[in-house]
Write an enzyme that holds these catalytic residues in place. Structure first.
Site, PDB file in Angstrom:
ATOM      1  N   TYR A 214      27.253  35.515  66.223  1.00  0.00           N
ATOM      2  CA  TYR A 214      27.431  34.791  67.859  1.00  0.00           C
ATOM      3  C   TYR A 214      26.238  33.889  67.874  1.00  0.00           C
ATOM      4  O   TYR A 214      25.174  34.376  68.060  1.00  0.00           O
ATOM      5  CB  TYR A 214      27.497  35.866  68.749  1.00  0.00           C
ATOM      6  CG  TYR A 214      28.689  36.812  68.528  1.00  0.00           C
ATOM      7  CD1 TYR A 214      29.972  36.549  67.838  1.00  0.00           C
ATOM      8  CD2 TYR A 214      28.877  38.045  69.221  1.00  0.00           C
ATOM      9  CE1 TYR A 214      30.849  37.568  67.713  1.00  0.00           C
ATOM     10  CE2 TYR A 214      30.023  39.019  69.058  1.00  0.00           C
ATOM     11  CZ  TYR A 214      31.106  38.612  68.254  1.00  0.00           C
ATOM     12  OH  TYR A 214      31.963  39.381  68.129  1.00  0.00           O
TER      13      TYR A 214
ATOM     14  N   HIS B 277      31.732  42.910  60.201  1.00  0.00           N
ATOM     15  CA  HIS B 277      32.619  42.446  61.081  1.00  0.00           C
ATOM     16  C   HIS B 277      34.193  42.180  60.868  1.00  0.00           C
ATOM     17  O   HIS B 277      34.911  42.079  61.425  1.00  0.00           O
ATOM     18  CB  HIS B 277      31.794  40.955  61.290  1.00  0.00           C
ATOM     19  CG  HIS B 277      32.001  40.324  62.593  1.00  0.00           C
ATOM     20  ND1 HIS B 277      31.080  39.329  63.260  1.00  0.00           N
ATOM     21  CD2 HIS B 277      33.184  40.281  63.339  1.00  0.00           C
ATOM     22  CE1 HIS B 277      31.605  38.931  64.339  1.00  0.00           C
ATOM     23  NE2 HIS B 277      32.905  39.513  64.415  1.00  0.00           N
TER      24      HIS B 277
END
Ligand code: NDP
Length: 277
Positions: free
Chosen positions: A53, A111
């Protein structure tokens, strides 16, 4: 605030804070920090972030938001699949710790599944755990078949969560993954519980919200949280919206509400590929 049990018995908040798209623009930094602080003040003390992010920017925002309150927060971060090798995961974790200015990540996730064998990633996660750099590890975007494979690798049963896409408009996991995780006592972390905003214009959400004095967003989050082993991590960079979302924790949807939502957003009627963003 309701809590959810991790497999080892530790409890975490069932309603947390997402951070995707935070840390991308410096001009938004203070607003993002304030939104996270507002959430923590209301008891949303689980924060979900990732090295991806803002390419580390979101972790820096988290680091600023938790200053002075680290001990009361449960930090979740994620390693890129291409960094999830034996050495790569350790280096990536150390970079994340530095960006957030903390000693330990509470829950560290893969992830999504990439080219590195699950056994190798698990080995790295177990090493990070033994060195005190993480406290728990888990996965994200793994389907039911991947989860079976994971349970068969050494220490694979130490997986503490699977973080997957789950909201009213995307109910595929109810077919197999959700019941499988419940049976294994692995909580599911529902990402994009607001469907990234897209489902909030559905009139049924407004109607139910009006009945309870809540916003459509709170209704959508409360619906995800109706399962006792699901953690929801809505994201907002706006403190007022975070307050609206926090209200989901006390919102009890009744049978009439659930029936209406079931009509508008039907459950799956068979297996499907795991939806991923
Ligand atoms: P969400 O479903 O949480 O929706 C976020 C969007 O909804 C933003 O545009 C936000 O805008 C808006 N919003 C938030 N609250 C309200 C409200 N009360 N009223 C109206 N609009 C609102 O989507 P995300 O994809 O961000 O998912 C949540 C978190 O899950 C992520 O932030 C991330 O931490 C995690 N995630 C993990 C993934 C994975 O692969 N493991 C993939 C995707 C997400 P604004 O900020 O302007 O308020």
């Amino acid at each position: 605030m309701r809590t959810v049990k991790l497999p080892d018995g530790e409890t975490v908040q069932a309603l947390g804070l997402g951070t995707w798209h935070m840390g991308e623009r410096g001009s938004e930094h203070d607003r993002e920090v304030n939104a996270l602080k507002a959430g923590m003040d209301l008891g949303m003390t689980l924060i979900d972030t990732a090295e991806m992010y803002g390419e580390g920017g979101a972790e820096e925002v988290v680091g600023d938001a938790i200053q002075g309150r680290r001990d009361n927060v449960f930090i979740v971060s994620k390693v890129y699949p291409h960094n999830a090798s034996r050495r790569g995961a350790i280096a990536a974790c150390e970079r994340s710790l530095k960006r957030m200015r903390i000693e330990t990540i509470d829950l560290y996730l893969l992830h999504w599944r990439g080219g590195v064998p699950l056994s190798e990633t698990v080995e790295a996660f177990e090493q990070l755990k033994s060195e005190g750099k993480i406290r728990h590890w888990g996965v994200s975007n793994l389907d039911a078949g991947d989860m079976n494979e994971l349970h068969n690798v050494e220490s694979g049963n130490n997986c503490a969560t699977n973080q997957v896409l789950y909201h009213l408009g995307e109910r595929g996991i109810e077919w197999d993954l959700l019941p499988d995780c419940a049976a294994a006592k692995i909580p599911v972390m529902a990402y994009s519980p607001l469907g990234q905003g897209a489902i909030l214009f559905e009139p049924a959400l407004q109607q139910i919200g009006d009945k309870h004095g809540a916003t459509p967003a709170a209704v959508a989050i409360a619906w995800v949280m109706r399962h006792e082993h699901v953690i929801a991590i809505p994201k907002s960079s706006d403190a007022e919206r975070v307050r609206q979302n926090a209200a989901a924790s006390d919102l009890k949807l009744d049978a009439e509400d659930l029936a209406l939502l079931e009509d508008v957003f039907p459950p799956p009627n068979g297996p499907s590929r795991l939806a991923i963003l």
